[in-house]
Design a protein around this motif. Structure first.
Motif, PDB file in Angstrom:
ATOM      1  N   MET A   1       0.848  -1.193   0.000  1.00 27.71           N
ATOM      2  CA  MET A   1       0.000   0.000   0.000  1.00 27.71           C
ATOM      3  C   MET A   1       0.886   1.247   0.000  1.00 27.71           C
ATOM      4  O   MET A   1       1.929   1.281   0.655  1.00 27.71           O
ATOM      5  N   VAL A   2       0.468   2.258  -0.727  1.00 28.96           N
ATOM      6  CA  VAL A   2       1.255   3.475  -0.862  1.00 28.96           C
ATOM      7  C   VAL A   2       1.259   4.255   0.456  1.00 28.96           C
ATOM      8  O   VAL A   2       0.223   4.454   1.079  1.00 28.96           O
ATOM      9  N   VAL A   3       2.456   4.678   0.868  1.00 29.83           N
ATOM     10  CA  VAL A   3       2.593   5.494   2.069  1.00 29.83           C
ATOM     11  C   VAL A   3       2.627   6.959   1.655  1.00 29.83           C
ATOM     12  O   VAL A   3       3.456   7.362   0.832  1.00 29.83           O
ATOM     13  N   CYS A   4       1.720   7.760   2.195  1.00 33.02           N
ATOM     14  CA  CYS A   4       1.648   9.171   1.840  1.00 33.02           C
ATOM     15  C   CYS A   4       2.746   9.952   2.549  1.00 33.02           C
ATOM     16  O   CYS A   4       3.166   9.602   3.658  1.00 33.02           O
ATOM     17  N   ALA A   5       3.198  11.009   1.898  1.00 29.24           N
ATOM     18  CA  ALA A   5       4.193  11.886   2.505  1.00 29.24           C
ATOM     19  C   ALA A   5       3.564  12.648   3.670  1.00 29.24           C
ATOM     20  O   ALA A   5       2.339  12.846   3.710  1.00 29.24           O
ATOM     21  N   PRO A   6       4.366  13.087   4.629  1.00 29.20           N
ATOM     22  CA  PRO A   6       3.812  13.864   5.745  1.00 29.20           C
ATOM     23  C   PRO A   6       3.148  15.144   5.244  1.00 29.20           C
ATOM     24  O   PRO A   6       3.593  15.752   4.273  1.00 29.20           O
ATOM     25  N   ALA A   7       2.078  15.527   5.906  1.00 27.45           N
ATOM     26  CA  ALA A   7       1.397  16.789   5.610  1.00 27.45           C
ATOM     27  C   ALA A   7       1.848  17.824   6.628  1.00 27.45           C
ATOM     28  O   ALA A   7       1.898  17.540   7.829  1.00 27.45           O
ATOM     29  N   ARG A   8       2.177  19.017   6.152  1.00 22.38           N
ATOM     30  CA  ARG A   8       2.615  20.086   7.057  1.00 22.38           C
ATOM     31  C   ARG A   8       1.461  21.041   7.325  1.00 22.38           C
ATOM     32  O   ARG A   8       0.723  21.424   6.406  1.00 22.38           O
ATOM     33  N   TYR A   9       1.315  21.410   8.589  1.00 21.14           N
ATOM     34  CA  TYR A   9       0.250  22.318   9.008  1.00 21.14           C
ATOM     35  C   TYR A   9       0.842  23.486   9.795  1.00 21.14           C
ATOM     36  O   TYR A   9       1.797  23.319  10.559  1.00 21.14           O
ATOM     37  N   LEU A  10       0.249  24.653   9.611  1.00 23.09           N
ATOM     38  CA  LEU A  10       0.480  25.798  10.477  1.00 23.09           C
ATOM     39  C   LEU A  10      -0.691  25.861  11.442  1.00 23.09           C
ATOM     40  O   LEU A  10      -1.856  25.890  11.010  1.00 23.09           O
ATOM     41  N   VAL A  11      -0.420  25.861  12.739  1.00 20.52           N
ATOM     42  CA  VAL A  11      -1.488  25.957  13.729  1.00 20.52           C
ATOM     43  C   VAL A  11      -1.278  27.201  14.578  1.00 20.52           C
ATOM     44  O   VAL A  11      -0.150  27.584  14.884  1.00 20.52           O
ATOM     45  N   PHE A  12      -2.389  27.840  14.924  1.00 17.91           N
ATOM     46  CA  PHE A  12      -2.381  28.960  15.858  1.00 17.91           C
ATOM     47  C   PHE A  12      -3.008  28.470  17.154  1.00 17.91           C
ATOM     48  O   PHE A  12      -4.043  27.791  17.141  1.00 17.91           O
ATOM     49  N   PHE A  13      -2.385  28.832  18.281  1.00 20.67           N
ATOM     50  CA  PHE A  13      -2.887  28.336  19.563  1.00 20.67           C
ATOM     51  C   PHE A  13      -2.692  29.394  20.637  1.00 20.67           C
ATOM     52  O   PHE A  13      -1.867  30.308  20.508  1.00 20.67           O
ATOM     53  N   GLN A  14      -3.472  29.279  21.716  1.00 20.29           N
ATOM     54  CA  GLN A  14      -3.355  30.202  22.842  1.00 20.29           C
ATOM     55  C   GLN A  14      -3.287  29.402  24.135  1.00 20.29           C
ATOM     56  O   GLN A  14      -3.677  28.233  24.173  1.00 20.29           O
ATOM     57  N   TYR A  15      -2.782  30.045  25.172  1.00 20.15           N
ATOM     58  CA  TYR A  15      -2.673  29.353  26.465  1.00 20.15           C
ATOM     59  C   TYR A  15      -2.612  30.367  27.596  1.00 20.15           C
ATOM     60  O   TYR A  15      -2.176  31.505  27.428  1.00 20.15           O
ATOM     61  N   PHE A  16      -3.070  29.921  28.755  1.00 17.77           N
ATOM     62  CA  PHE A  16      -2.971  30.666  30.003  1.00 17.77           C
ATOM     63  C   PHE A  16      -1.731  30.135  30.703  1.00 17.77           C
ATOM     64  O   PHE A  16      -1.708  29.002  31.175  1.00 17.77           O
ATOM     65  N   GLY A  17      -0.664  30.937  30.739  1.00 11.71           N
ATOM     66  CA  GLY A  17       0.660  30.398  31.024  1.00 11.71           C
ATOM     67  C   GLY A  17       1.082  30.267  32.468  1.00 11.71           C
ATOM     68  O   GLY A  17       2.218  29.860  32.730  1.00 11.71           O
ATOM     69  N   THR A  18       0.214  30.562  33.429  1.00 11.99           N
ATOM     70  CA  THR A  18       0.618  30.594  34.829  1.00 11.99           C
ATOM     71  C   THR A  18       1.257  29.289  35.296  1.00 11.99           C
ATOM     72  O   THR A  18       2.252  29.301  36.023  1.00 11.99           O
ATOM     73  N   LYS A  19       0.736  28.159  34.883  1.00 19.36           N
ATOM     74  CA  LYS A  19       1.197  26.870  35.396  1.00 19.36           C
ATOM     75  C   LYS A  19       2.313  26.233  34.572  1.00 19.36           C
ATOM     76  O   LYS A  19       2.744  25.122  34.883  1.00 19.36           O
ATOM     77  N   TYR A  20       2.794  26.923  33.538  1.00 13.62           N
ATOM     78  CA  TYR A  20       3.790  26.332  32.644  1.00 13.62           C
ATOM     79  C   TYR A  20       5.147  27.025  32.773  1.00 13.62           C
ATOM     80  O   TYR A  20       5.233  28.196  33.141  1.00 13.62           O
ATOM     81  N   SER A  21       6.199  26.300  32.417  1.00 14.23           N
ATOM     82  CA  SER A  21       7.551  26.856  32.461  1.00 14.23           C
ATOM     83  C   SER A  21       7.814  27.791  31.292  1.00 14.23           C
ATOM     84  O   SER A  21       8.857  28.423  31.214  1.00 14.23           O
TER      85      SER A  21
END
Length: 251
Positions: A1-21
């Protein structure tokens, strides 16, 4: 079976950073770990063929929040499975990010030549100040960890706006970074496009207008900043809400 090449994505995300380094990946045995750790754990639950790495456009430090950060990632699915649709990827990642205060805002399929860090046109940091509190205990509970409330009187905004313009343009920012925070080989020359000081509003602030509190936003926009570059006093960094990282990227 043919293996597809990786797909590249741009993602935008947000976070509340108090608990993270910070946003960048850390070792899992630390007391505080990075937002990237949770992002990569979430994407592994989507069963990619190979481990997936988030290449993040903009670094944020411990306790700093992001209205909108961005990253690119390559996902290779099992043979016979098509690449994720953009909305499908967003929903899948958000499902596996629960209950963390991290959310994927949107995703875009991009060419394999795209790089989130090097394609970014600018980044913006916003510092929020709260004036009118004589003690930190007077900060509204809904603003905890989202602003800095210096003691003393109110701001001399015209003087601040005049002084801020000296930061606009291309300068050597060596004196604005922490000692030992950079390798000696990285240039301290940076170009600041914009510095704005504007009144702002607080969360539900119309319910306590009688207290006479004032919210201000200090916005700094540049193509890039030095690692741990302190455009304001270093004590601001752990306390600011929305040290926002916004990336405007080339198509």
């Amino acid at each position: 079976m043919v293996v597809c090449a990786p797909a590249r994505y741009l993602v935008f995300f947000q976070y509340f950073g108090t608990k993270y380094s910070g946003v960048m990946e850390t070792s899992s045995d630390q007391s505080l770990i990075g937002v990237q750790n949770y992002l990569e754990k979430a994407v592994q639950n989507l069963k990619p063929v190979a481990p997936v790495k988030f290449h993040i456009s903009s670094r944020t430090d411990t306790g700093v929040h992001a209205l909108c950060n961005s990253a690119h990632l390559d996902i290779q699915r099992a043979p016979g499975k098509p690449a994720f649709e953009e909305k499908q990827l967003v929903h899948g990642l958000n499902r596996h990010l629960k209950p963390e205060p991290i959310r994927i805002l949107n995703a875009h399929r991009v060419p394999s030549t795209f790089h989130a860090r090097f394609s970014a046109l600018s980044r913006t940091y916003i510092y929020r100040l709260l004036m009118g509190c004589s003690h930190h205990s007077e900060i509204p509970v809904f603003e905890r960890d989202l602003c800095w409330a210096p003691g003393g009187g109110y701001l001399n905004v015209p003087a601040m706006q005049e002084a801020a313009q000296f930061l606009v343009g291309t300068h050597d920012f060596s004196t604005f970074r922490s000692l030992g925070s950079e390798t000696p080989f990285q240039s301290p020359i940076r170009t600041v496009f914009q510095v704005d000081i504007q009144p702002s509003s607080g969360f539900l602030s119309h319910h306590y207008e009688h207290r006479g509190l004032e919210f201000w936003e200090l916005k700094f926009r540049s193509r890039s900043f030095l690692y741990r570059q302190a455009l304001l006093d270093q004590t601001l960094r752990p306390m600011l809400l929305y040290s926002t990282t916004l990336s405007f990227l080339r198509a």
